[in-house]
Design a protein around this motif. Structure first.
Motif, short mmCIF file in Angstrom:
data_model
loop_
_atom_site.label_atom_id
_atom_site.label_comp_id
_atom_site.label_asym_id
_atom_site.label_seq_id
_atom_site.Cartn_x
_atom_site.Cartn_y
_atom_site.Cartn_z
N GLY A 143 0.82 -1.21 0.00
CA GLY A 143 0.00 0.00 0.00
C GLY A 143 0.85 1.26 0.00
N SER A 144 1.93 1.22 0.77
CA SER A 144 2.83 2.38 0.82
C SER A 144 3.46 2.65 -0.54
CB SER A 144 3.92 2.12 1.87
OG SER A 144 4.83 3.19 1.92
N MET A 145 3.81 1.58 -1.25
CA MET A 145 4.38 1.73 -2.59
C MET A 145 3.35 2.33 -3.54
SD MET A 145 7.07 1.11 -4.58
CE MET A 145 8.07 -0.29 -4.07
N ILE A 146 2.11 1.85 -3.45
CA ILE A 146 1.06 2.37 -4.33
C ILE A 146 0.78 3.84 -4.05
CG2 ILE A 146 -1.42 2.18 -4.87
CD1 ILE A 146 -1.13 -0.86 -4.38
N GLU A 147 0.76 4.21 -2.75
CA GLU A 147 0.52 5.60 -2.38
C GLU A 147 1.60 6.52 -2.94
OE1 GLU A 147 0.25 5.61 1.83
OE2 GLU A 147 -1.69 4.59 1.89
N LEU A 148 2.81 6.01 -3.03
CA LEU A 148 3.91 6.81 -3.60
C LEU A 148 3.76 6.94 -5.11
CD1 LEU A 148 6.76 8.18 -3.40
CD2 LEU A 148 7.71 5.87 -3.71
N LEU A 149 3.36 5.86 -5.76
CA LEU A 149 3.36 5.83 -7.22
C LEU A 149 2.16 6.54 -7.85
CD1 LEU A 149 4.54 2.16 -7.88
CD2 LEU A 149 5.83 4.25 -8.32
#
Length: 284
Positions: A63-69
């Motif tokens: 989720g953290s990766m998606i929020e960044l991307l």
């Protein structure tokens, strides 16, 4: 259950003690979970809570990766149509994104590797063999059988076996076991061998397979998987033919009547007697 009991008595040449024409046998199916079944009921995971936390951590990192991307993806799409006014702005943006992605990727990969390790530590070898008492117990004093349905259900689930067919097979097994340790010979004499003797379980398995083979291949398959689960020994195919069947019954009766003689000795005596009888026939 009474018809099943009669069929098994007939197949084994033994019978349960009776009082006033009724068989003295108590058969109970319980929803209890015995201590011996705790590992089985836990399932395939050595530490389920730790694995759950591993999935939770991986979900968070994903989720953290998606929020960044996601917002950066929108910016990149804008610039693919209209270039940024100053190249330096794009350069700073890409450098910052790359640095943050590198950190988050490392965290994501580490979470995935940790979870993979936890999953690889879990498996059937952590569960089996399990004690036979996890599935049921019997007593020659009453005589009685108690089956534990929840462990049987969990075993069926893990091994993808029809649970009702497994219960049918295990009922037959424990009735055969109880007959061997507490049954009467056809002349009404009662002889008991210890339930923990290896030969007792081997004979039980043999007679159960013989009975189930007359029912269905699926019953036999599920039963054999269950026998392996508690470390039981499966008789070889030659023990299932009719000629050996009668010889086995003779040896079993002799073995039950002589508590000081092992099964191997009884089997040897019966084979020796058969050989001598054959020689006598040849002479005559």
């Amino acid at each position: 259950m009474s018809s099943l009991r009669l069929e098994i008595e007939q197949s084994m040449g033994l019978k349960f003690p009776e009082k006033n024409g009724a068989a003295l046998v108590k058969f109970e199916e319980s929803l209890e979970i015995p201590r011996a079944a705790e590992t089985l009921m836990r399932g395939l995971y050595r530490d389920p809570e730790r694995v759950r936390q591993g999935f939770k951590r991986l979900h968070q990192e994903t989720g953290s990766m998606i929020e960044l991307l996601m917002p950066r993806r929108s910016r990149l799409r804008e610039w693919s149509d209209d270039l940024p006014e100053r190249p330096k702005d794009a350069e700073a943006f890409l450098k910052e994104t790359t640095d943050q992605l590198r950190v988050k990727e490392q965290r994501l990969v580490q979470a995935g590797q940790d979870l993979l390790g936890q999953l690889q530590e879990s498996g059937l070898e952590d569960i089996f063999p399990v004690s036979l008492s996890a599935f049921g117990v019997c007593s020659h004093r009453d005589p009685s059988v108690k089956l534990y349905l929840k462990p049987l259900g969990r075993f069926a689930e893990i091994n993808q076996i029809n649970p009702e067919l497994l219960r049918q097979a295990v009922r037959v097994h424990f009735l055969c076991l109880l007959l061997i340790i507490a049954g009467e010979d056809l002349d009404g004499q009662v002889f008991a061998r210890g339930v923990e003797e290896e030969a007792t379980h081997w004979l039980t398995t043999l007679y159960t397979i013989r009975y189930l083979k007359l029912q269905s291949a699926e019953l036999v398959h599920g039963y054999l998987e269950w026998v392996k689960a508690w470390g039981g020994k499966i008789p070889n195919q030659t023990m299932l033919n009719d000629r050996v069947c009668e010889k086995t019954r003779t040896a079993m009766i002799f073995w039950r009547r002589h508590l000081n003689i092992s099964w191997a000795e009884c089997w040897h005596i019966v084979n020796q007697f058969e050989s001598e009888s054959a020689q006598d026939l040849e002479i005559n």
